[in-house]
Design an enzyme around this catalytic site. Sequence first.
Site, mmCIF file in Angstrom:
data_model
loop_
_atom_site.group_PDB
_atom_site.id
_atom_site.type_symbol
_atom_site.label_atom_id
_atom_site.label_comp_id
_atom_site.label_asym_id
_atom_site.label_seq_id
_atom_site.Cartn_x
_atom_site.Cartn_y
_atom_site.Cartn_z
ATOM 1 N N ASP A 202 0.849 -1.187 0.000
ATOM 2 C CA ASP A 202 0.000 0.000 0.000
ATOM 3 C C ASP A 202 0.886 1.239 0.000
ATOM 4 O O ASP A 202 2.119 1.143 0.092
ATOM 5 C CB ASP A 202 -0.927 -0.009 1.219
ATOM 6 C CG ASP A 202 -2.273 0.684 0.949
ATOM 7 O OD1 ASP A 202 -2.289 1.663 0.180
ATOM 8 O OD2 ASP A 202 -3.288 0.256 1.529
ATOM 9 N N GLY A 228 4.367 1.063 -1.793
ATOM 10 C CA GLY A 228 4.366 1.130 -3.240
ATOM 11 C C GLY A 228 3.046 1.651 -3.770
ATOM 12 O O GLY A 228 2.075 1.828 -3.032
ATOM 13 N N ASP A 229 3.022 1.879 -5.075
ATOM 14 C CA ASP A 229 1.845 2.353 -5.797
ATOM 15 C C ASP A 229 1.465 1.254 -6.775
ATOM 16 O O ASP A 229 2.250 0.884 -7.648
ATOM 17 C CB ASP A 229 2.191 3.651 -6.532
ATOM 18 C CG ASP A 229 1.035 4.227 -7.331
ATOM 19 O OD1 ASP A 229 0.263 3.445 -7.918
ATOM 20 O OD2 ASP A 229 0.914 5.463 -7.392
ATOM 21 N N PHE A 230 0.252 0.702 -6.653
ATOM 22 C CA PHE A 230 -0.056 -0.475 -7.461
ATOM 23 C C PHE A 230 -0.245 -0.181 -8.940
ATOM 24 O O PHE A 230 -0.336 -1.106 -9.751
ATOM 25 C CB PHE A 230 -1.228 -1.284 -6.898
ATOM 26 C CG PHE A 230 -2.495 -0.541 -6.586
ATOM 27 C CD1 PHE A 230 -3.175 0.176 -7.547
ATOM 28 C CD2 PHE A 230 -3.040 -0.608 -5.311
ATOM 29 C CE1 PHE A 230 -4.362 0.826 -7.261
ATOM 30 C CE2 PHE A 230 -4.237 0.033 -5.008
ATOM 31 C CZ PHE A 230 -4.905 0.752 -5.991
ATOM 32 N N HIS A 248 -13.323 -1.601 -7.792
ATOM 33 C CA HIS A 248 -14.472 -0.742 -8.115
ATOM 34 C C HIS A 248 -14.117 0.741 -8.150
ATOM 35 O O HIS A 248 -14.896 1.546 -8.650
ATOM 36 C CB HIS A 248 -15.636 -1.010 -7.159
ATOM 37 C CG HIS A 248 -15.462 -0.481 -5.771
ATOM 38 N ND1 HIS A 248 -16.524 -0.242 -4.928
ATOM 39 C CD2 HIS A 248 -14.357 -0.155 -5.047
ATOM 40 C CE1 HIS A 248 -16.094 0.211 -3.768
ATOM 41 N NE2 HIS A 248 -14.787 0.274 -3.814
#
Length: 339
Positions: A202, A228-230, A248
């Site tokens: 995250d 991290g940045d997904f 979503h």
Amino acid sequence: MSTKMAVTPEGIMQLGLGFWGSKTLLSAIELGLFTELATVPLNAEQLTARLKLHSRSARDFFDALVALGMLDREGDFYLNTADTDMFLVRGKLSYLGGILEMANERLYPFWGSLSEGLRTGLPQNEIRTGGAGLFDAVYGDPERLRLFLGGMTGLSMGASLAIANKFPWQDYKTVVDVGGAQGGLLVQVCLAHPHLAGINFDLPVVGPIFEQYVAASGLSDRLRFLPGDFFADPLPSAEVITMGHILHDWDLEQKLTLLDKAYRALPENGALIVFEALIDDERRQNAFGLLMSLNMLIETPGGFDYTGKDCSQWMRETGFRETRVEHLIGPDSMVVGIK
């Protein structure tokens, strides 16, 4: 002899004026009413004084909460119900009021512009007036973030327990939760299955909140945080990857990107678990899932909720050889993809 059911406006009026009850509950949370009643029952005068309310409508406010099933009353004294004591008392690990506080502060006024959103297809939150959107607004404020993450843990607790019980974890050893927030799912899964080790992937700002929650659960030796940045970074590899209430938030292209990144991070026979309030395939029954999709209109540029059939098809297109949909609890279901 057939009898026709009486035609009545009752259901229409209850739904049309449903915001009365909703706002009454949200104001009670904002005012800290349930927290005040956590230790001792109070009468109307005492509760009015504790909450610093005007006497004019205080008793109506408290008795409305009794009629709505959010408070009990014994004689002249008010007390929490079992549900409100468990979930709406600040300071408890089970507190989910954080997300309702966010609903009161942000969503309640934004939903007043739903008609405009339906006409334009554009978000109706801070973006509408040139401000930050959902994630900037939440993740940019440490206290708001802590409340939000705690609320998400409480909101997802039932689904987390169901996943811990229903998925065949005995066949796997490692798990990564993508956007795992405070760590509610990982904690429940690892408490139930002592052989598992996991990672929460995250944004960096989430790290300290996750580590504190995990330490309180006694799992710091088996669960760790990886910042991290997904979208910007590759996903960590594990035998199982989970995404709860993640897909979503994004448009279809972004959904497919995340599914593809999960596929690439899994080993052969690895599993992806996607869970949230999946809309039923006939789009007739899961009102919560459909309303959540309208909430994505309010809050995001392109997000929308979807059916289990939709998600299974996207997984197959991504490369997963096997998929299944399984109900968890309430409005929540999971889609499992096997690589």
